[in-house]
Design an enzyme around this catalytic site. Structure first.
Site, PDB file in Angstrom:
ATOM      1  CG  ASP A  78      36.927  40.424  33.226  1.00 41.57           C
ATOM      2  OD1 ASP A  78      37.391  40.648  34.347  1.00 41.57           O
ATOM      3  OD2 ASP A  78      37.177  39.381  32.578  1.00 41.57           O
ATOM      4  CG  ASP A  80      43.226  38.742  34.262  1.00 38.61           C
ATOM      5  OD1 ASP A  80      44.331  38.655  33.716  1.00 38.61           O
ATOM      6  OD2 ASP A  80      43.032  39.376  35.315  1.00 38.61           O
TER       7      ASP A  80
END
Length: 257
Positions: A78, A80
């Site tokens: 991922d 953020d």
């Protein structure tokens, strides 16, 4: 010189002299702001290069043979709050968790729906070292719920033309479930025994908890070592046949690095 003379002298004092203290303090304030900004930015760089490291040891002949008999695993990352955190200048969308005066690692300028948006991106401590290590162990894939125009620009800055990320997936590749974006790992790789995801959001991988390695969300802590903490586990799991057996056996999905 009598009192009248002093009064006359004050009346004829140039205005520039009376404004001198104000200009002086303004200049002093600007200089202090620059010093603080410079100190904070370089302190973050110093912390990011502190001597805490995970030493990658050369493989023994037996380990090399074992690894050669297994499929190379896929590690989905991922963006953020996992690898980076960003804030932007679009008014109400500014996230209060980040101090606005914290110097960013880089700034991105993108156009979203015909509106220019400036993103101030902060890299999680040790992210460059982390990526350099795990890229030797896994096929790295980025899967983010962010828009492609933003996510692609962030990936480019993290990748630095090294080809670190073999594939990239964005918001349009996510599924919408009860108002939130979820990530379908079977869309990334058809062999679920060989894929795992490192993500701070449990909702993103709720369909594949047995493939997940949770990590706590990062916003601004310059002393965070979560990416370093997860390296020993990622080092070991590449030698297993089925990542799900290892993650479930050790209840990794209930931990946060």
């Amino acid at each position: 010189m009598n009192e009248k003379d002093y009064t006359s002298l004050e009346l004829h004092t140039p205005a520039s002299l009376s404004m001198f203290p104000k200009a002086f303090w303004g200049l002093l304030g600007a200089a202090w702001s620059f010093i603080v900004y410079f100190f904070r930015k370089n302190t973050r760089k110093l912390i990011a290069h502190q001597t805490v490291r995970y030493e990658v040891m050369p493989l023994t002949p037996i380990s090399r043979l074992r690894l050669g008999q297994l499929k190379k695993k896929v590690l989905v990352l991922d963006l953020d709050e996992t690898l980076i955190h960003s804030r932007h200048d679009s008014g109400g969308l500014l996230r209060p968790a980040v101090k606005p005066d914290t110097p960013p690692d880089f700034v991105l300028k993108v156009v979203i729906e015909r509106h220019p948006v400036k993103f101030f991106v902060h890299k999680r401590p040790h992210v460059d070292f982390f990526l350099s290590v795990v890229s030797q162990w896994y096929e790295l894939v980025v899967f983010t719920a962010s828009m492609e125009i933003y996510g692609s620009a962030v990936c480019d800055r993290l990748d630095k033309n090294r080809g670190t990320f073999k594939r990239r997936y964005y918001r349009q590749h996510c599924k919408v479930d009860t108002g939130s974006f979820t990530k379908d790992l079977s869309f990334v790789h058809n062999d679920l025994s060989s894929i795992l995801i490192l993500d701070n959001s449990p909702g993103a991988y709720k369909g594949f908890p047995e493939n997940a390695v949770p990590i706590k969300s990062w916003f601004a802590d310059p002393f965070d070592t979560s990416l370093l903490n997860v390296l020993p586990m990622l080092d070991a799991i590449r030698f297993c046949n089925d990542v799900r057996n290892v993650l479930q056996r050790n209840k990794i999905q209930h931990m946060q690095w």
